[in-house]
Design a protein around this motif. Sequence first.
Motif, PDB file in Angstrom:
ATOM      1  N   LEU A 130       0.849  -1.059   0.040  1.00 47.52           N
ATOM      2  CA  LEU A 130       0.308  -0.011  -0.187  1.00 47.52           C
ATOM      3  C   LEU A 130       0.868   1.286   0.086  1.00 47.52           C
ATOM      4  CD1 LEU A 130      -2.941   1.017   0.316  1.00 47.52           C
ATOM      5  CD2 LEU A 130      -2.455   1.039   2.907  1.00 47.52           C
ATOM      6  N   VAL A 131       0.784   2.065  -1.092  1.00 48.91           N
ATOM      7  CA  VAL A 131       1.932   2.685  -1.174  1.00 48.91           C
ATOM      8  C   VAL A 131       1.301   4.243  -1.520  1.00 48.91           C
ATOM      9  CG1 VAL A 131       3.867   3.803  -2.817  1.00 48.91           C
ATOM     10  CG2 VAL A 131       3.304   1.103  -2.595  1.00 48.91           C
ATOM     11  N   PRO A 132       1.655   5.079  -0.572  1.00 49.80           N
ATOM     12  CA  PRO A 132       1.062   6.696  -0.871  1.00 49.80           C
ATOM     13  C   PRO A 132       1.350   7.374  -2.314  1.00 49.80           C
ATOM     14  CG  PRO A 132       2.040   6.191   1.263  1.00 49.80           C
ATOM     15  CD  PRO A 132       2.123   4.970   0.646  1.00 49.80           C
ATOM     16  N   ALA A 153       5.750   8.717  -1.783  1.00 50.93           N
ATOM     17  CA  ALA A 153       6.099   7.610  -0.810  1.00 50.93           C
ATOM     18  C   ALA A 153       7.408   7.792  -0.274  1.00 50.93           C
ATOM     19  CB  ALA A 153       5.915   6.221  -1.524  1.00 50.93           C
ATOM     20  N   THR A 154       7.561   7.190   1.188  1.00 46.43           N
ATOM     21  CA  THR A 154       8.822   7.126   1.873  1.00 46.43           C
ATOM     22  C   THR A 154       8.785   5.742   2.387  1.00 46.43           C
ATOM     23  OG1 THR A 154       8.044   8.001   4.085  1.00 46.43           O
ATOM     24  CG2 THR A 154       8.776   9.547   2.339  1.00 46.43           C
ATOM     25  N   ALA A 155       9.857   5.178   2.810  1.00 39.87           N
ATOM     26  CA  ALA A 155       9.996   3.860   3.305  1.00 39.87           C
ATOM     27  C   ALA A 155       9.030   3.800   4.651  1.00 39.87           C
ATOM     28  CB  ALA A 155      11.385   3.639   3.506  1.00 39.87           C
TER      29      ALA A 155
END
Length: 182
Positions: A44-46, A50-52
């Motif tokens: 689930l990637v914003p 995205a960041t880790a």
Amino acid sequence: MTSSHIHLLLLVFAVGLVVSCSGKATMTIDGSIDSRYDGQTIFLVPVPHATAETVDSSKVKNGRFRFRADASTVRMCDVTISNKAHASFVQRLLVVVEPGTLEVHLDTISSARGTPLNESLQSWKEKLQQGDDVESVTMNVIRNNPNPLGGYLYYIYERVMTDSQKRELDSLGINNYRPDVN
């Protein structure tokens, strides 16, 4: 009923009220994918930033996966399978993280159902798949969504919009929901 019983009942009621009101807004994403991907990771990637620390993951088990996401701030995310799965035909799925439960299915044509903004997003996607005019369908979705969904689509499609279209969307306040505007 004695006075101490009434006080005890009021205390129990008050504690229950505080506990129920202090709960965070959450989204549950219940997903399915072909069981041949059991053991693989779904992310689930914003988007677009995205960041880790902001990426979540879930393992596929019996063709199912689940996320529980903080939905106190409505935002856009991609649901996607790990590159290690060698599943290039599995379509990543853009979703809106908002309070509620969302059913997603990852496949060659991925889909999502269950919350108001995701229903709107899915409808837009289906119209594009049917060959409807990208410009008019997208502008209608953006116009009707002065929220992070409309803001994200504005952000993505702005470069192909006319100045007149941009002015219209700006007058509706949709530019305030773009992910590049804080």
